[in-house]
Design a protein around this motif. Sequence first.
Motif, PDB file in Angstrom:
ATOM      1  N   PRO A   1     -13.156 -10.757  39.716  1.00  0.00           N
ATOM      2  CA  PRO A   1     -12.859 -10.543  41.131  1.00  0.00           C
ATOM      3  C   PRO A   1     -14.093 -10.019  41.856  1.00  0.00           C
ATOM      4  CG  PRO A   1     -11.998  -8.730  39.836  1.00  0.00           C
ATOM      5  CD  PRO A   1     -12.561  -9.717  38.857  1.00  0.00           C
ATOM      6  N   VAL A   2     -14.267 -10.427  43.090  1.00  0.00           N
ATOM      7  CA  VAL A   2     -15.345  -9.945  43.952  1.00  0.00           C
ATOM      8  C   VAL A   2     -14.720  -9.489  45.267  1.00  0.00           C
ATOM      9  CG1 VAL A   2     -17.418 -10.583  45.239  1.00  0.00           C
ATOM     10  CG2 VAL A   2     -17.076 -11.475  42.934  1.00  0.00           C
ATOM     11  N   LEU A   3     -14.919  -8.236  45.615  1.00  0.00           N
ATOM     12  CA  LEU A   3     -14.359  -7.716  46.866  1.00  0.00           C
ATOM     13  C   LEU A   3     -15.239  -8.152  48.030  1.00  0.00           C
ATOM     14  CD1 LEU A   3     -13.335  -4.068  45.864  1.00  0.00           C
ATOM     15  CD2 LEU A   3     -12.141  -6.243  45.459  1.00  0.00           C
ATOM     16  N   VAL A   4     -14.597  -8.671  49.072  1.00  0.00           N
ATOM     17  CA  VAL A   4     -15.309  -9.139  50.260  1.00  0.00           C
ATOM     18  C   VAL A   4     -14.611  -8.602  51.500  1.00  0.00           C
ATOM     19  CG1 VAL A   4     -16.067 -11.257  49.109  1.00  0.00           C
ATOM     20  CG2 VAL A   4     -13.956 -11.278  50.453  1.00  0.00           C
ATOM     21  N   GLU A   5     -15.361  -8.489  52.569  1.00  0.00           N
ATOM     22  CA  GLU A   5     -14.765  -8.095  53.836  1.00  0.00           C
ATOM     23  C   GLU A   5     -13.854  -9.210  54.343  1.00  0.00           C
ATOM     24  OE1 GLU A   5     -18.210  -5.344  55.847  1.00  0.00           O
ATOM     25  OE2 GLU A   5     -18.600  -7.490  55.685  1.00  0.00           O
ATOM     26  N   SER A   6     -12.835  -8.830  55.089  1.00  0.00           N
ATOM     27  CA  SER A   6     -11.927  -9.816  55.659  1.00  0.00           C
ATOM     28  C   SER A   6     -11.734  -9.552  57.148  1.00  0.00           C
ATOM     29  CB  SER A   6     -10.567  -9.769  54.948  1.00  0.00           C
ATOM     30  OG  SER A   6      -9.700 -10.755  55.467  1.00  0.00           O
TER      31      SER A   6
ATOM     32  N   LEU B   1     -20.425 -17.019  51.996  1.00  0.00           N
ATOM     33  CA  LEU B   1     -20.213 -16.095  50.878  1.00  0.00           C
ATOM     34  C   LEU B   1     -19.000 -16.520  50.062  1.00  0.00           C
ATOM     35  CD1 LEU B   1     -20.513 -13.472  49.249  1.00  0.00           C
ATOM     36  CD2 LEU B   1     -19.243 -12.314  51.069  1.00  0.00           C
ATOM     37  N   LEU B   2     -17.908 -16.876  50.721  1.00  0.00           N
ATOM     38  CA  LEU B   2     -16.715 -17.314  50.004  1.00  0.00           C
ATOM     39  C   LEU B   2     -17.016 -18.569  49.199  1.00  0.00           C
ATOM     40  CD1 LEU B   2     -14.026 -16.775  52.799  1.00  0.00           C
ATOM     41  CD2 LEU B   2     -14.670 -15.230  50.942  1.00  0.00           C
ATOM     42  N   ALA B   3     -17.835 -19.463  49.753  1.00  0.00           N
ATOM     43  CA  ALA B   3     -18.199 -20.681  49.033  1.00  0.00           C
ATOM     44  C   ALA B   3     -19.011 -20.353  47.787  1.00  0.00           C
ATOM     45  CB  ALA B   3     -18.982 -21.619  49.949  1.00  0.00           C
ATOM     46  N   ILE B   4     -19.939 -19.409  47.909  1.00  0.00           N
ATOM     47  CA  ILE B   4     -20.748 -18.995  46.753  1.00  0.00           C
ATOM     48  C   ILE B   4     -19.850 -18.438  45.656  1.00  0.00           C
ATOM     49  CG2 ILE B   4     -22.459 -17.336  45.924  1.00  0.00           C
ATOM     50  CD1 ILE B   4     -23.752 -17.489  48.715  1.00  0.00           C
TER      51      ILE B   4
ATOM     52  N   PHE C   1     -18.814  -5.404  45.459  1.00  0.00           N
ATOM     53  CA  PHE C   1     -18.312  -5.465  46.825  1.00  0.00           C
ATOM     54  C   PHE C   1     -19.440  -5.986  47.704  1.00  0.00           C
ATOM     55  CE2 PHE C   1     -17.846  -2.937  50.935  1.00  0.00           C
ATOM     56  CZ  PHE C   1     -17.009  -3.865  51.520  1.00  0.00           C
ATOM     57  N   VAL C   2     -19.177  -7.052  48.460  1.00  0.00           N
ATOM     58  CA  VAL C   2     -20.182  -7.645  49.338  1.00  0.00           C
ATOM     59  C   VAL C   2     -19.833  -7.291  50.780  1.00  0.00           C
ATOM     60  CG1 VAL C   2     -21.442  -9.731  49.964  1.00  0.00           C
ATOM     61  CG2 VAL C   2     -20.332  -9.571  47.727  1.00  0.00           C
TER      62      VAL C   2
ATOM     63  N   ILE D   1     -23.324  -5.245  47.355  1.00  0.00           N
ATOM     64  CA  ILE D   1     -24.318  -6.186  47.867  1.00  0.00           C
ATOM     65  C   ILE D   1     -24.341  -6.038  49.382  1.00  0.00           C
ATOM     66  CG2 ILE D   1     -25.026  -8.593  48.080  1.00  0.00           C
ATOM     67  CD1 ILE D   1     -23.604  -9.172  45.462  1.00  0.00           C
ATOM     68  N   GLU D   2     -25.447  -5.529  49.895  1.00  0.00           N
ATOM     69  CA  GLU D   2     -25.601  -5.298  51.330  1.00  0.00           C
ATOM     70  C   GLU D   2     -26.325  -6.489  51.955  1.00  0.00           C
ATOM     71  OE1 GLU D   2     -27.533  -1.973  54.388  1.00  0.00           O
ATOM     72  OE2 GLU D   2     -28.368  -2.233  52.372  1.00  0.00           O
ATOM     73  N   ASP D   3     -25.600  -7.279  52.726  1.00  0.00           N
ATOM     74  CA  ASP D   3     -26.179  -8.434  53.416  1.00  0.00           C
ATOM     75  C   ASP D   3     -26.600  -7.990  54.817  1.00  0.00           C
ATOM     76  OD1 ASP D   3     -26.906 -10.861  54.434  1.00  0.00           O
ATOM     77  OD2 ASP D   3     -24.901 -11.731  54.425  1.00  0.00           O
TER      78      ASP D   3
END
Length: 477
Positions: free
Chosen positions: A199-204, A210-213, A248-249, A282-284
């Motif tokens: 699992p990878v936590l992402v902002e929503s 990012l989701l594609a990666i 977490f990205v 991961i700070e983008d």
Amino acid sequence: MQERSSVAELAASLRSELNRYSIGGKLPSSRALVERYRVSPVTVSRALAQLAAEGLVVTRPGAGAYRARPRTAEAVPGDTSWQEVALSAEGAGEVVPRSVDASGVLQSLAAPPPGVIELNGGYLHPSLQPERAMAAALARAGRRPGAWGRPPMEGLTELRDWFAREIGGSVTAADVLVAAGGQSALTTALRALAPPGAPVLVESPTYPGLLAIARASGCRPVPVPVDAEGVRPELLAAAFDATGARVFVCQPLFQNPTGAVLAPARRTEVLRIARAAGAFVIEDDYARALAHEDAGPLPATLAAEDHDGVVVHVRSLTKATSPSLRVGALAARGPVLDRLRAIQVVDSFFVPRPLQEAALELVGAPAWPRHLRTVAAELRHRRDVLAGALRRGLPALRLPHLPSGGYQLWVQLADGADDTDFTAAALRSGVAVAPGRPYFCAEPPAAYVRIGFAGVSGAVELGEAVQRLRSGLGPHA
């Protein structure tokens, strides 16, 4: 034909006359068609775009429209159905089968048809790009001794040092790898930190690229909601506990698409929560150079405040310059840096040295700070023009947050509206916007569209775009 004549009527007239022209022959100029049919330039542009979409004409910017070569019957294709088995077999034993869905990325990269106003892109219009400065930098770079030789695998030391100073804190050149743009850097970071099935936590909502990666890597993106002050720490902590995620990205500054800036109190909490979970952040930092004139002092990067190697920092020069200046950076501390370097070397060896030399020349030139000031003023002006025009012309749309950086507005549609229907109707009206659905990895809480303001020629075109939307959709869209 009167001015009120429709695009369809003009397209039909032109279609019926195509046989007068030889294959590859040039059609009358747009000005001649305006005078002949007594229509507006916009009507001519849309009619030609319709014929181009049908494959009947070819339009060449600055040159005109030409009769296209008729489509000939294609050879009978071979049987490729076996590939369905071959491609799906790879993921048969994986928890999360790998899939490559580039639709969200392609929507922002695809050039709209001629005559359509581009509000779905993510790059500066050529008039805002530092083209002269880039050309001069490239020319100077080409004359540097060794400019065409092999660079260090980590990147030029001087460029890594510049990125380190931009990131701030105690980050040094030794902590930095030069990458081929932000998308490549994000891909390397996710591959280094999250194994397939993780699992990878992402902002929503978040950036579709990012989701594609994540999905292409076989990872499972898990949404953590964002509000006007960035990600919500209590939900982030709950997501770590529930999933066991180790990554977490986030985009703490001018988050894409909402434009939110992570609140000061939340910054400390995000780092603390990730550290307690034994996880990386991961700070983008994609939009630091796209701050608007009224943004005020910018917060430091999370990497500058991190002392325990929690943060893997990603940034790029591309957004503030040109889509083709694909030079970015990864910054990290500890053993993870060796893994990032190994993956990047295996994937691409290194970023071409002439491109690195040109980037170094550009950011070191006196024109660079002037360019950033120009972009800051122009983006603020365009944001205000677009937001004002939307509020006046399409009052049913809602702007939950007016950003102070970035290049887009995140717009909520009226209750009951559908983002894909809105996007399709907008395109028929001659305006390209991005549907909001690809920005969510779970069920969207409401219908949104992302409307950009950096990819057009100026404020006048933004006003024209809203007028077209109002005409095509009505004020209650």
